[in-house]
Design an enzyme around this catalytic site. Structure first.
Site, PDB file in Angstrom:
ATOM      1  N   LYS A 237       0.770  -1.058  -0.033  1.00 29.84           N
ATOM      2  CA  LYS A 237      -0.031  -0.027  -0.068  1.00 29.84           C
ATOM      3  C   LYS A 237       0.910   1.260  -0.039  1.00 29.84           C
ATOM      4  O   LYS A 237       0.430   2.075  -0.408  1.00 29.84           O
ATOM      5  CB  LYS A 237      -0.763   0.125   1.021  1.00 29.84           C
ATOM      6  CG  LYS A 237      -2.139  -0.941   1.171  1.00 29.84           C
ATOM      7  CD  LYS A 237      -3.136  -0.966   2.072  1.00 29.84           C
ATOM      8  CE  LYS A 237      -4.093  -1.895   1.896  1.00 29.84           C
ATOM      9  NZ  LYS A 237      -5.116  -1.946   2.912  1.00 29.84           N
TER      10      LYS A 237
ATOM     11  N   ASP B 104      -9.909   2.729   2.115  1.00 31.59           N
ATOM     12  CA  ASP B 104      -9.843   2.100   3.419  1.00 31.59           C
ATOM     13  C   ASP B 104     -10.555   3.045   4.398  1.00 31.59           C
ATOM     14  O   ASP B 104     -11.371   2.632   5.225  1.00 31.59           O
ATOM     15  CB  ASP B 104      -8.591   1.897   3.751  1.00 31.59           C
ATOM     16  CG  ASP B 104      -8.070   0.495   3.106  1.00 31.59           C
ATOM     17  OD1 ASP B 104      -8.887  -0.384   2.626  1.00 31.59           O
ATOM     18  OD2 ASP B 104      -6.861   0.275   3.110  1.00 31.59           O
TER      19      ASP B 104
ATOM     20  N   ALA C 272      -0.642   0.686  14.626  1.00 36.49           N
ATOM     21  CA  ALA C 272      -0.228   1.883  14.146  1.00 36.49           C
ATOM     22  C   ALA C 272       0.460   1.620  12.667  1.00 36.49           C
ATOM     23  O   ALA C 272       1.404   2.183  12.343  1.00 36.49           O
ATOM     24  CB  ALA C 272       0.703   2.495  15.053  1.00 36.49           C
TER      25      ALA C 272
ATOM     26  N   GLY D 263      -0.440   0.236   8.397  1.00 37.61           N
ATOM     27  CA  GLY D 263      -0.886   0.859   7.298  1.00 37.61           C
ATOM     28  C   GLY D 263      -2.562   1.406   7.404  1.00 37.61           C
ATOM     29  O   GLY D 263      -3.001   2.301   7.430  1.00 37.61           O
TER      30      GLY D 263
ATOM     31  N   ARG E  96       1.925  -1.762  20.350  1.00 41.54           N
ATOM     32  CA  ARG E  96       2.874  -2.730  20.589  1.00 41.54           C
ATOM     33  C   ARG E  96       4.263  -1.939  20.829  1.00 41.54           C
ATOM     34  O   ARG E  96       4.881  -1.826  21.642  1.00 41.54           O
ATOM     35  CB  ARG E  96       2.976  -3.990  19.876  1.00 41.54           C
ATOM     36  CG  ARG E  96       4.116  -5.040  20.315  1.00 41.54           C
ATOM     37  CD  ARG E  96       3.957  -6.118  19.280  1.00 41.54           C
ATOM     38  NE  ARG E  96       4.249  -5.737  18.114  1.00 41.54           N
ATOM     39  CZ  ARG E  96       4.280  -6.768  17.089  1.00 41.54           C
ATOM     40  NH1 ARG E  96       4.119  -8.104  17.077  1.00 41.54           N
ATOM     41  NH2 ARG E  96       4.774  -6.455  15.737  1.00 41.54           N
TER      42      ARG E  96
HETATM   43  P1  NAP Z   1       0.264  -3.661   9.207  1.00 37.81           P
HETATM   44  O1  NAP Z   1       0.894  -2.427   8.384  1.00 37.81           O
HETATM   45  O2  NAP Z   1       1.212  -4.581   9.446  1.00 37.81           O
HETATM   46  O3  NAP Z   1       0.192  -3.110  10.964  1.00 37.81           O
HETATM   47  C1  NAP Z   1       0.161  -4.109  12.047  1.00 37.81           C
HETATM   48  C2  NAP Z   1       0.076  -3.434  13.348  1.00 37.81           C
HETATM   49  O4  NAP Z   1      -0.263  -4.263  14.311  1.00 37.81           O
HETATM   50  C3  NAP Z   1       1.227  -2.525  13.680  1.00 37.81           C
HETATM   51  O5  NAP Z   1       0.783  -1.444  14.619  1.00 37.81           O
HETATM   52  C4  NAP Z   1       1.911  -3.824  14.529  1.00 37.81           C
HETATM   53  O6  NAP Z   1       2.500  -3.226  15.712  1.00 37.81           O
HETATM   54  C5  NAP Z   1       0.542  -4.222  15.027  1.00 37.81           C
HETATM   55  N1  NAP Z   1       0.640  -5.880  15.464  1.00 37.81           N
HETATM   56  C6  NAP Z   1       1.078  -6.662  14.750  1.00 37.81           C
HETATM   57  N2  NAP Z   1       1.244  -7.827  15.481  1.00 37.81           N
HETATM   58  C7  NAP Z   1       0.857  -7.654  16.759  1.00 37.81           C
HETATM   59  C8  NAP Z   1       0.753  -8.303  17.710  1.00 37.81           C
HETATM   60  N3  NAP Z   1       0.981  -9.810  17.956  1.00 37.81           N
HETATM   61  N4  NAP Z   1       0.344  -7.716  18.955  1.00 37.81           N
HETATM   62  C9  NAP Z   1       0.132  -6.261  19.007  1.00 37.81           C
HETATM   63  N5  NAP Z   1       0.186  -5.696  17.754  1.00 37.81           N
HETATM   64  C10 NAP Z   1       0.355  -6.203  16.852  1.00 37.81           C
HETATM   65  O7  NAP Z   1      -0.933  -4.387   8.903  1.00 37.81           O
HETATM   66  P2  NAP Z   1      -2.001  -3.473   8.312  1.00 37.81           P
HETATM   67  O8  NAP Z   1      -2.074  -3.335   6.824  1.00 37.81           O
HETATM   68  O9  NAP Z   1      -2.459  -2.154   9.167  1.00 37.81           O
HETATM   69  O10 NAP Z   1      -3.420  -4.401   8.684  1.00 37.81           O
HETATM   70  C11 NAP Z   1      -3.705  -4.760  10.074  1.00 37.81           C
HETATM   71  C12 NAP Z   1      -5.048  -5.484   9.927  1.00 37.81           C
HETATM   72  O11 NAP Z   1      -6.164  -4.808   9.329  1.00 37.81           O
HETATM   73  C13 NAP Z   1      -4.715  -6.967   8.980  1.00 37.81           C
HETATM   74  O12 NAP Z   1      -4.352  -7.811   9.846  1.00 37.81           O
HETATM   75  C14 NAP Z   1      -6.465  -7.109   8.521  1.00 37.81           C
HETATM   76  O13 NAP Z   1      -6.911  -7.968   9.266  1.00 37.81           O
HETATM   77  C15 NAP Z   1      -6.970  -5.597   8.866  1.00 37.81           C
HETATM   78  N6  NAP Z   1      -7.454  -5.204   7.489  1.00 37.81           N
HETATM   79  C16 NAP Z   1      -8.801  -5.280   7.365  1.00 37.81           C
HETATM   80  C17 NAP Z   1      -9.344  -4.635   6.232  1.00 37.81           C
HETATM   81  C18 NAP Z   1     -10.816  -4.555   5.978  1.00 37.81           C
HETATM   82  O14 NAP Z   1     -11.225  -4.289   4.633  1.00 37.81           O
HETATM   83  N7  NAP Z   1     -11.596  -4.878   6.832  1.00 37.81           N
HETATM   84  C19 NAP Z   1      -8.431  -4.049   5.154  1.00 37.81           C
HETATM   85  C20 NAP Z   1      -7.037  -3.902   5.361  1.00 37.81           C
HETATM   86  C21 NAP Z   1      -6.700  -4.718   6.671  1.00 37.81           C
HETATM   87  P3  NAP Z   1       4.126  -2.874  15.668  1.00 37.81           P
HETATM   88  O15 NAP Z   1       4.070  -1.201  15.182  1.00 37.81           O
HETATM   89  O16 NAP Z   1       4.568  -2.937  16.975  1.00 37.81           O
HETATM   90  O17 NAP Z   1       4.559  -3.740  14.462  1.00 37.81           O
END
Ligand code: NAP
Length: 482
Positions: free
Chosen positions: A288, A325, A346, A348, A369
């Site tokens: 993204k 989004d 915190a 994407g 985290r």
């Molecule tokens: P990302 O950029 O990888 O960010 C993940 C975030 O979660 C980071 O802040 C990370 O913390 C934290 N995290 C990861 N593993 C963790 C753990 N075990 N315990 C606590 N915090 C943790 O991912 P993203 O793109 O933002 O996506 C996040 C979630 O949103 C996806 O997994 C997906 O399920 C959901 N999503 C939903 C939609 C929808 O249409 N509903 C669309 C896109 C995504 P750190 O900063 O410490 O690494």
């Protein structure tokens, strides 16, 4: 050739007499739609329809007269009636310049049709309009009006294009020939399509959709007007977008196929997308942010604010990036303006969530985290920030989970049961499984819950609109995803 239908052109594949698809010409005034449309209809021996002419014949009044005495709104409503009653097949339709701004018009025009967007540079449009004056749309001088209108309708024009043609330097006859050639041959070469197929075969596309893709790209009954689009990510085989978009494509009778562009290299995905003349991409993890480097235009929300793109629309040689989004997160929360919110995560999607929540004037605290990441995101959106342990003292009205915790096969929840209470709204952005452990626990506590499917549906609805100009009712989206 004049007046004859030529096998191989526009739906006449390999000698089989299939019904011709309707050709719809869209574009700003002065791009040549009427003249080119008349030539095309004569060459293909099919009827010609001009929506402006039909407005005048159906009312017995001229368009300047309708604008002068009844205003643009009345004109648009007559135009909508005209578009809704156009014959569905075997014809060439030239549309008024503003037709594309109405999603209902787009639904009618797109049905079983191929849309060709005609465009030209501003000087050429101005010269043509000075030869044949039409009612002004603003109080601006003509060239400024053209620039302003093109700008405000840019997204609608892109969404109205299956194919594009620049008519600035061409005569109407040559332009009509080019439209025919485009529809006969498509844009990509056989070699490009073969290379793309090899790419798709290395992904994890299930056998039946892969066979279909093969047919579309290199098959004997291939139609050059069938366009491809898909989800770009790594991994993305689990994505629900192909199921949803292919159902929408069927529902609205579009000549498109939606597939998986799964590869660890974004460069490779973008090369293939361009090689197959893809209409658009839904961009997911981990591309993204990286995709920004491949775009020619980026909408203000994505670029300046969120810093990420989840939707790419290719049109007229331009790759345009959007972020839907944040709209998918904002829409289910509009009734919670000004609420006290905690955003967990915190990454994407959290950035899109922070943008949506602050746009709703919420008092937002970001917990993560890694607190430094929460701090960095909070600075961008003027929010509070902290670490997980701070949750208990905040007592939020709303919790948004933007971490992957609870995403299949993970069964953890980001919050303990005792941290949930019945006055809280819990929005879990994770959508696989449809009911996550957090949603289950929140429901057990009597909280109001919003599942990640709601976000998924809303953001996909916006993506569909950006690609096709059609506004799908949310109920229909839910039905098709069920
Ligand atoms: P990302 O950029 O990888 O960010 C993940 C975030 O979660 C980071 O802040 C990370 O913390 C934290 N995290 C990861 N593993 C963790 C753990 N075990 N315990 C606590 N915090 C943790 O991912 P993203 O793109 O933002 O996506 C996040 C979630 O949103 C996806 O997994 C997906 O399920 C959901 N999503 C939903 C939609 C929808 O249409 N509903 C669309 C896109 C995504 P750190 O900063 O410490 O690494």
């Amino acid at each position: 050739m004049c007046g004859q239908i030529v096998p191989g052109i526009l739906g006449y594949h390999q000698g089989t007499l299939k019904k011709m698809k309707r050709i719809v010409l869209t574009g700003f005034r002065g791009t040549g739609k009427t003249e080119i449309g008349k030539i095309l209809s004569s060459r293909l021996n099919v009827p010609f329809f001009d929506t402006d002419d039909l407005v005048e014949t159906s009312t017995g009044r001229s368009i300047p007269d309708i604008f002068h005495y009844n205003g643009e709104e009345r004109f648009r409503s007559i135009e909508r009636e005209v578009v809704a009653t156009l014959p569905p097949a075997d014809g060439v339709v030239s549309t008024g310049g503003g037709v594309v701004t109405d999603p209902t018009n787009m639904e009618h025009l797109r049905r079983d049709s191929t849309l060709v967007l005609l465009y030209a540079d501003i000087d050429t449009i101005e010269k043509r309009l000075l030869q044949k004056p039409r009612p002004p749309l603003t109080n601006l001088p003509l060239s400024e009006e053209i620039a302003a209108m093109l700008d405000s309708r840019r997204q609608n024009y892109y969404a109205s294009a299956d194919f594009c043609l620049d008519t600035s330097e061409t005569s109407p006859v040559v332009a009509a020939e080019r439209v025919q050639a485009l529809l006969k041959n498509g844009v990509s070469s056989l070699q490009q399509r073969k290379t793309a197929l090899a790419f798709f075969k290395t992904g994890r596309i299930p056998p039946v959709p892969l066979k279909k893709l093969e047919e579309i790209l290199v098959g004997d009954t291939r139609s050059p007007t069938t366009r491809i689009m898909g989800v770009a990510g790594y991994p993305c085989a689990h994505s629900l977008s192909p199921k949803l978009f292919n159902a929408l494509i069927k529902q609205y009778h579009l000549d498109y196929h939606y597939t998986w562009f799964e590869d660890p290299e974004l460069e490779e995905i973008m090369n293939v997308a361009r090689a197959v003349d893809a209409k658009g991409l839904s961009v997911t993890i981990p591309f993204k942010q990286d995709v920004l480097a491949y775009l020619d235009e980026i909408d203000e929300h994505s670029a300046e604010q969120i810093g990420a793109v989840n939707t790419v629309v290719f049109s007229c040689g331009t790759a345009i990036g959007y972020n839907t989004d944040w709209l998918g997160i904002r829409k289910p929360l509009v009734s919670m303006k000004g609420a006290k919110a905690v955003l967990l995560g915190a990454g994407g999607v959290a950035a899109a969530a922070a943008y949506a929540l602050t746009d709703l004037a919420m008092d937002v605290t970001i917990l993560n985290r890694t607190p430094e990441n929460a701090h960095a995101l909070a600075e961008r959106f003027a929010c509070r920030w902290g670490n997980w342990e701070d949750f208990d003292r905040i007592k939020p009205d709303l919790v948004v989970n933007a971490t992957p915790l609870g995403m299949q096969p993970d069964t953890r929840t980001p919050l303990r049961e005792d941290q949930l209470h019945k006055d809280m709204t819990v929005f879990d952005l994770v959508y696989t499984p449809p009911v996550t452990p957090l949603i289950e626990a929140a429901r057990a506590k009597g909280c109001t819950t919003i599942t990640g499917s709601e976000m998924f549906i809303e953001q996909a609805r916006e993506q569909f609109y950006l690609n096709f100009g059609i506004d799908v009712p949310i109920k229909k989206m839910r039905e098709l995803l069920a």
